[in-house]
Structures are given as structure tokens and as C-alpha cells.
Write a protein that holds these residues in place. Structure first.
Motif, mmCIF file in Angstrom:
data_model
loop_
_atom_site.group_PDB
_atom_site.id
_atom_site.type_symbol
_atom_site.label_atom_id
_atom_site.label_comp_id
_atom_site.label_asym_id
_atom_site.label_seq_id
_atom_site.Cartn_x
_atom_site.Cartn_y
_atom_site.Cartn_z
ATOM 1 N N HIS A 1 0.868 -1.191 0.000
ATOM 2 C CA HIS A 1 0.000 0.000 0.000
ATOM 3 C C HIS A 1 0.901 1.237 0.000
ATOM 4 O O HIS A 1 1.124 1.858 1.043
ATOM 5 C CB HIS A 1 -0.943 -0.023 1.208
ATOM 6 C CG HIS A 1 -2.092 0.946 1.097
ATOM 7 N ND1 HIS A 1 -3.412 0.581 1.200
ATOM 8 C CD2 HIS A 1 -2.118 2.282 0.870
ATOM 9 C CE1 HIS A 1 -4.193 1.642 1.060
ATOM 10 N NE2 HIS A 1 -3.429 2.688 0.859
ATOM 11 N N ASN B 1 -1.993 -1.963 -3.951
ATOM 12 C CA ASN B 1 -3.011 -0.924 -3.869
ATOM 13 C C ASN B 1 -2.777 0.156 -4.921
ATOM 14 O O ASN B 1 -1.706 0.772 -4.960
ATOM 15 C CB ASN B 1 -2.970 -0.274 -2.474
ATOM 16 C CG ASN B 1 -4.055 0.773 -2.289
ATOM 17 O OD1 ASN B 1 -5.244 0.432 -2.220
ATOM 18 N ND2 ASN B 1 -3.664 2.037 -2.233
ATOM 19 N N ASN C 1 -11.479 0.849 -5.355
ATOM 20 C CA ASN C 1 -11.466 2.046 -4.519
ATOM 21 C C ASN C 1 -12.175 3.139 -5.294
ATOM 22 O O ASN C 1 -11.730 3.530 -6.375
ATOM 23 C CB ASN C 1 -10.029 2.514 -4.227
ATOM 24 C CG ASN C 1 -9.303 1.568 -3.285
ATOM 25 O OD1 ASN C 1 -9.877 0.586 -2.806
ATOM 26 N ND2 ASN C 1 -8.047 1.866 -3.012
ATOM 27 N N TYR D 1 -13.879 7.034 -5.015
ATOM 28 C CA TYR D 1 -14.084 8.252 -4.240
ATOM 29 C C TYR D 1 -14.848 9.339 -4.989
ATOM 30 O O TYR D 1 -15.705 9.994 -4.447
ATOM 31 C CB TYR D 1 -12.737 8.844 -3.790
ATOM 32 C CG TYR D 1 -12.086 8.044 -2.690
ATOM 33 C CD1 TYR D 1 -12.418 8.259 -1.362
ATOM 34 C CD2 TYR D 1 -11.147 7.054 -2.988
ATOM 35 C CE1 TYR D 1 -11.837 7.509 -0.340
ATOM 36 C CE2 TYR D 1 -10.569 6.305 -1.972
ATOM 37 C CZ TYR D 1 -10.909 6.533 -0.651
ATOM 38 O OH TYR D 1 -10.347 5.794 0.349
ATOM 39 N N TRP E 1 -12.935 16.962 -3.320
ATOM 40 C CA TRP E 1 -13.429 15.953 -4.260
ATOM 41 C C TRP E 1 -14.943 16.051 -4.284
ATOM 42 O O TRP E 1 -15.588 16.168 -3.223
ATOM 43 C CB TRP E 1 -13.039 14.534 -3.798
ATOM 44 C CG TRP E 1 -11.580 14.241 -3.868
ATOM 45 C CD1 TRP E 1 -10.621 14.945 -4.526
ATOM 46 C CD2 TRP E 1 -10.898 13.142 -3.230
ATOM 47 N NE1 TRP E 1 -9.385 14.350 -4.354
ATOM 48 C CE2 TRP E 1 -9.529 13.250 -3.567
ATOM 49 C CE3 TRP E 1 -11.311 12.071 -2.431
ATOM 50 C CZ2 TRP E 1 -8.570 12.342 -3.118
ATOM 51 C CZ3 TRP E 1 -10.358 11.164 -1.981
ATOM 52 C CH2 TRP E 1 -9.001 11.299 -2.335
ATOM 53 N N GLU F 1 -12.256 0.502 -0.791
ATOM 54 C CA GLU F 1 -12.204 1.824 -0.153
ATOM 55 C C GLU F 1 -13.315 2.697 -0.703
ATOM 56 O O GLU F 1 -13.569 2.705 -1.912
ATOM 57 C CB GLU F 1 -10.877 2.555 -0.430
ATOM 58 C CG GLU F 1 -9.687 2.016 0.301
ATOM 59 C CD GLU F 1 -8.412 2.800 -0.008
ATOM 60 O OE1 GLU F 1 -8.476 4.016 -0.244
ATOM 61 O OE2 GLU F 1 -7.344 2.154 -0.027
ATOM 62 N N TRP G 1 -13.400 3.685 4.083
ATOM 63 C CA TRP G 1 -12.116 4.318 4.383
ATOM 64 C C TRP G 1 -12.391 5.553 5.205
ATOM 65 O O TRP G 1 -12.980 6.485 4.692
ATOM 66 C CB TRP G 1 -11.353 4.711 3.103
ATOM 67 C CG TRP G 1 -10.029 5.315 3.473
ATOM 68 C CD1 TRP G 1 -9.757 6.628 3.783
ATOM 69 C CD2 TRP G 1 -8.795 4.615 3.639
ATOM 70 N NE1 TRP G 1 -8.451 6.787 4.137
ATOM 71 C CE2 TRP G 1 -7.832 5.567 4.059
ATOM 72 C CE3 TRP G 1 -8.409 3.269 3.494
ATOM 73 C CZ2 TRP G 1 -6.502 5.218 4.314
ATOM 74 C CZ3 TRP G 1 -7.098 2.929 3.749
ATOM 75 C CH2 TRP G 1 -6.165 3.902 4.141
ATOM 76 N N TRP H 1 -1.078 10.956 3.610
ATOM 77 C CA TRP H 1 0.016 11.166 2.659
ATOM 78 C C TRP H 1 0.461 12.637 2.615
ATOM 79 O O TRP H 1 0.742 13.213 3.659
ATOM 80 C CB TRP H 1 -0.380 10.601 1.283
ATOM 81 C CG TRP H 1 -0.881 9.180 1.390
ATOM 82 C CD1 TRP H 1 -2.141 8.733 1.152
ATOM 83 C CD2 TRP H 1 -0.140 8.016 1.836
ATOM 84 N NE1 TRP H 1 -2.238 7.392 1.387
ATOM 85 C CE2 TRP H 1 -1.034 6.922 1.808
ATOM 86 C CE3 TRP H 1 1.181 7.779 2.243
ATOM 87 C CZ2 TRP H 1 -0.661 5.621 2.168
ATOM 88 C CZ3 TRP H 1 1.558 6.482 2.612
ATOM 89 C CH2 TRP H 1 0.658 5.437 2.565
ATOM 90 N N PHE I 1 -10.691 11.288 7.671
ATOM 91 C CA PHE I 1 -11.547 10.300 7.018
ATOM 92 C C PHE I 1 -12.184 9.327 8.014
ATOM 93 O O PHE I 1 -12.964 8.466 7.628
ATOM 94 C CB PHE I 1 -10.713 9.456 6.042
ATOM 95 C CG PHE I 1 -10.475 10.077 4.685
ATOM 96 C CD1 PHE I 1 -11.364 9.858 3.640
ATOM 97 C CD2 PHE I 1 -9.346 10.856 4.438
ATOM 98 C CE1 PHE I 1 -11.140 10.393 2.375
ATOM 99 C CE2 PHE I 1 -9.113 11.399 3.171
ATOM 100 C CZ PHE I 1 -10.024 11.166 2.142
HETATM 101 C C1 FCB Z 1 -6.618 6.225 -1.537
HETATM 102 C C2 FCB Z 1 -5.515 5.529 -0.775
HETATM 103 C C3 FCB Z 1 -5.691 5.565 0.724
HETATM 104 C C4 FCB Z 1 -6.220 6.893 1.203
HETATM 105 C C5 FCB Z 1 -7.425 7.317 0.406
HETATM 106 C C6 FCB Z 1 -8.029 8.629 0.848
HETATM 107 O O1 FCB Z 1 -6.141 6.603 -2.800
HETATM 108 O O2 FCB Z 1 -5.457 4.166 -1.158
HETATM 109 O O3 FCB Z 1 -4.457 5.247 1.302
HETATM 110 O O4 FCB Z 1 -5.221 7.831 1.200
HETATM 111 O O5 FCB Z 1 -7.084 7.414 -0.953
#
Ligand code: FCB
Length: 466
Positions: free
Chosen positions: A157, A201, A322, A324, A355, A381, A419, A427, A435
Motif C-alpha cells: 500500500h 493498492n 477504490n 471516491y 473531491w 475503499e 475508508w 500522505w 476520514f
Molecule cells: C486512496 C488511498 C488511501 C487513502 C485514500 C483517501 O487513494 O489508497 O491510502 O489515502 O485514498
């Protein structure tokens, strides 16, 4: 007059035909979220309801990986790489508090947990394995199982051991083999206890952020590297898949793909539409054609192109999605680039990441996957950064309503992982984005359930009662 009419008709036919071809006949569904509320729940008794985390973001004490180094580095302007110069440090101290955190999952009626193993802790020097670190992860797995929570383990990851980064990380031709040796060791230890495995990931995110956008280490800006790294991550998935299946044939192994939808800011502008198509193909569908057919075609419009075939078909059992948001890119000439991100959503529809909240996109990305495969899909996620906690409940409800429709329409979705369980180190944004289902006070490490998060167990319970 007649000629004029025929010319207009011909132009219209070519225009709409091209438009249709670029959109691949995929229209945006107009889902009526209010109407979806009347549907009964279709998630069966075996559906996995979970939350997700990753090692570097929650564990703490990751002092031997590329992010640790990156957090002390500065950019070309001498500014810290991470917002406010923050460092992951002890993060949410999940390394020490995992037992308490597993009870927090139980309190929400969850029956699954997706977490990642920190490669740099398990293999601190190439070929040297730390049995203590492996013991730790085995204890986490045992604790989960003892509490009726199914572990889903991610093997990579975003973080790399320092020694691996110094060698060139996934730019190296033999990186899939190096990674697979680590995987073999881990599966030798945990394989009998863990059924669900995620190899890598979000290959596209790791490659784009590390080698083009420079938000991730090694913060290189070279589009040619993006394709090579992306390709090697996919090859690493296949190498890991083959090792795991050799050791544990019953394991369910998949890749986790980030499908960020690309939409044209203007639906009638053929150039915008073609650009969106190109992004969707190069950054999203490229994962799926690779998994299904062993064919990889990647391109960044005007900047890079990589094509590769390894002929290995179907090296996966499950797909991790994943999801979002979606992005709008407009075509044009913007200082050396052919595209620019455009923001269309009103402020009340934005998360703290800026976002767009776009639940319909979950349906569209699931549809995208099912055009390639009918194998089981897990939403690995989905979640919202929302410090004020004013949008979390609505976000959860709307995405689960859309997911429910996808399941009712026959899409093979087996689980959903929110998530994230806890607030964590996001990051390059450091600790500024929240989150978590649980708020974390970083001075005391106290966890507190957010009001908005209660929507999640409420829906889980209702769906189980049906
Ligand atoms: C994804 C990542 C995760 C987190 C979410 C918000 O891209 O996999 O680690 O940072 O975004």
C-alpha cells in the motif's frame, strides 16, 4: 436546398457518431437517490462489512521506508513535501492499540477489516526477515478471527522499504520478482489463516503521484517513468498472485484499482469527450484489460505511451475497487500540457479533499468492471474527509443506496470497506484530512465515534434484518 440538408445531416451523423464512439455508448445514469430509499436491502447475510486502513497511515514507527525519508525532504522551493511539514511519526499508534481498535470495529457491527503489511518492517534489509514483525501481524490476524472479523490483507500500500527505493523501486525490470519473494515469505506465515489478499493498492496512483505529480516519493516528474512503473506494478501483481496460489490454492487474490472517473466538462465538446475517454482507458480500464487478457495499454495524452502483453490471462480471483469521486479535464493548450482540471461541483458537494461527492459514480465504476469480468468485486475503499462531520452520514447512506442498486441489478459485489476506521496520516496532506469513522485526538490517541458514522452500523443492521 436538398444538398444543404444532406450535408447538415451527414455532419450531424458524423458528429454524433463520433461522440457516441468516444463515450463508448456509456451514458451517465441519472439515479434518483430519494427513490432508491424505498428499495429493500439486497446485501445477503454473507456480505462483508468492513473498514480499511494502511500500515504507514495508522501504525506508526515506520522508520525504514521511502515515506519516512520523504517526510524530511524539501521540494525545489525548499518547502517541506508534506503539508505543514508534518511527519507520520506514531500516526494513530495502531501498532500498539490494534486490540482496542478491533473492539471499535466490533462496536460498529463490522465483520471484516482490510489492512496492509509494512514491507519495510517485515524485510528491513533485502532477504532478511524480521520474525518479530511477522509475529505481530499474525497476532493481529488471530485477534480479528477471535472476534469474528475476517481479515483482508494488502501486501503493498504505497510504501517501499528504503533498500528497495535505493535500487530503483518499481522502475527495475526484476522488481516483480523482488516483491514476490517478500510475498512468499508472508504467505508462508499467514496463508492458512487469511483467505482474502490484495496484492498492490492502486498502481495508477502510485505511478502518477510518484513519477509525474511528485506528491509521493520519489517525486520525479517524468511521464515516461509513469508507464514503466505502472507496468511493473501490474507484473508484480501477477508474480504475487502466482506465488500465493501455489502455496494456498483456496486463497482469493486480487488487485486494488482506483477508478477515478473522468468526465468531459462539456458533454457536447468532442475534444473534451475524447480526452475523458482517453483518461478512462489509460488510467482505469488499463488495469482491467491487463487482469483479464494480460494486455496493458497506457497513455497520458501527449506525454507518454506504453504497451505490453504478457499473455497471462485471468491471474486474479477478485477485484478490489477504490471509489471516491470523478474529475473533469478540459482539452486545450495549457503551458506544455493538453489538458487542465476543471472544477464543476458546487461547494456543498465537495469533501475536505475538494473531491466532488458523486455516489452515482460508484454504480458507473462497478459497471465498468463488469464489462470486463463477472468475478467477485469488493469495494476496498470508499469514504469522506469531513472534519465538520456534516456530510459523512449522507455520504455513507447515498453510496450504500447506490451499491444496493448495483447488487439488486446483479453486480457481483461481496463486500464494502469504509475508508477509514480511524483518522490517519493522509500522505502529502499529513494529518489535516479526517476520514475516520472514529475521530483521533493525536495528543492523547483517544478515539471517539463521530455522530455521522452511526449511519454505517444502522444500515448494516437493517440490511441484516431483512
Ligand atoms: C486512496 C488511498 C488511501 C487513502 C485514500 C483517501 O487513494 O489508497 O491510502 O489515502 O485514498
Amino acid at each position: 436546398m436538398n444538398t444543404f440538408f444532406i450535408v447538415v445531416l451527414a455532419v450531424a451523423l458524423v458528429y454524433f457518431g463520433t461522440l457516441f464512439w468516444f463515450t463508448d455508448g456509456q451514458s451517465n445514469p441519472r439515479l434518483n437517490l430519494n427513490r432508491l430509499k424505498n428499495n429493500k436491502w439486497h446485501f445477503g447475510k454473507d456480505f462483508l462489512w468492513g473498514s480499511a486502513t494502511s500500515s504507514h497511515q495508522v501504525e506508526g514507527y515506520c522508520t525504514n521506508n521511502n515515506w519516512y525519508k520523504f517526510e524530511s525532504a524539501v521540494n525545489e522551493q525548499g518547502k517541506p513535501r508534506i503539508l505543514n511539514g508534518q511527519k507520520a511519526g506514531i500516526a494513530s499508534d495502531h501498532w500498539n492499540r490494534y486490540k482496542e481498535d478491533i473492539q471499535l470495529m466490533k462496536a460498529l457491527s463490522l465483520n471484516a477489516y482490510r489492512f496492509s503489511l509494512e514491507w519495510s518492517k517485515i524485510e528491513p534489509r533485502q532477504g532478511e526477515f524480521d520474525e518479530g514483525a511477522l509475529d505481530h501481524y499474525e497476532q493481529v490476524v488471530d485477534e480479528l478471527l477471535a472476534n469474528g472479523i475476517e481479515p483482508m490483507v494488502t501486501l503493498h500500500h504505497f510504501t517501499d522499504p528504503l533498500w528497495f527505493e535505493e535500487q530503483g523501486a518499481f522502475l527495475q525490470e526484476n522488481s516483480p520478482e523482488i516483491f514476490a519473494s517478500f510475498v512468499e515469505r508472508v504467505v508462508g506465515r499467514l496463508g492458512r489463516k487469511v483467505r482474502l489478499w490484495c496484492t498492490i493498492n492502486e498502481p495508477s496512483v502510485y505511478a502518477m503521484q510518484g513519477y509525474l505529480k511528485a506528491h509521493f516519493p520519489p517525486a520525479v516528474k517524468d511521464p515516461r517513468h509513469v508507464g514503466i512503473v505502472f507496468q511493473n506494478l501490474l507484473r508484480a501483481h501477477t508474480a504475487a498472485y502466482q506465488r500465493i496460489k501455489k502455496l494456498e490454492p483456496q486463497a482469493q487474490v486480487g488487485l486494488v484499482v482506483a477508478l477515478v472517473l473522468y468526465d468531459p466538462p462539456n458533454d457536447w465538446n468532442i475534444l473534451d469527450v475524447a480526452l475523458a475517454r482517453s483518461f478512462n482507458k489509460g488510467l482505469n480500464e488499463s488495469h482491467l484489460t491487463y487482469l483479464v487478457d494480460g494486455i496493458f495499454n497506457f497513455s497520458i495524452p501527449g506525454a507518454a505511451r506504453v504497451s505490453f502483453t504478457n499473455g497471462i490471462k485471468d491471474a486474479f480471483d477478485i477485484v478490489g475497487l477504490n471509489y471516491y469521486t470523478r474529475f473533469f479535464q478540459s482539452f486545450g493548450f495549457y503551458g506544455g500540457e493538453f489538458f487542465k482540471e476543471v472544477f464543476k461541483a458546487p461547494p456543498e458537494k465537495l469533501t475536505d479533499m475538494r473531491w466532488e461527492i458523486y455516489p452515482e459514480g460508484l454504480y458507473r465504476t462497478l459497471k465498468m468492471i463488469t464489462r470486463f469480468t463477472s468475478k467477485p468485486i469488493y469495494i476496498t475503499e470508499n469514504g469522506i474527509a469531513d472534519d465538520s462531520d456534516t456530510r459523512r452520514a449522507g455520504f455513507i447512506e447515498d453510496h450504500l443506496l447506490v451499491l444496493n442498486k448495483a447488487v439488486a441489478d446483479g453486480m457481483n459485489v461481496k463486500g464494502y470497506f469504509y475508508w477509514s476506521l480511524l483518522d490517519n496520516f493522509e500522505w502529502a496532506f499529513g494529518f489535516t484530512k479526517r476520514f475516520g469513522l472514529y475521530h483521533v485526538d493525536y495528543t492523547t490517541q483517544k478515539r471517539t465515534l463521530r455522530e455521522g458514522s452511526k449511519k454505517y452500523p444502522e444500515i448494516i443492521q437493517k440490511s441484516r434484518e431483512q
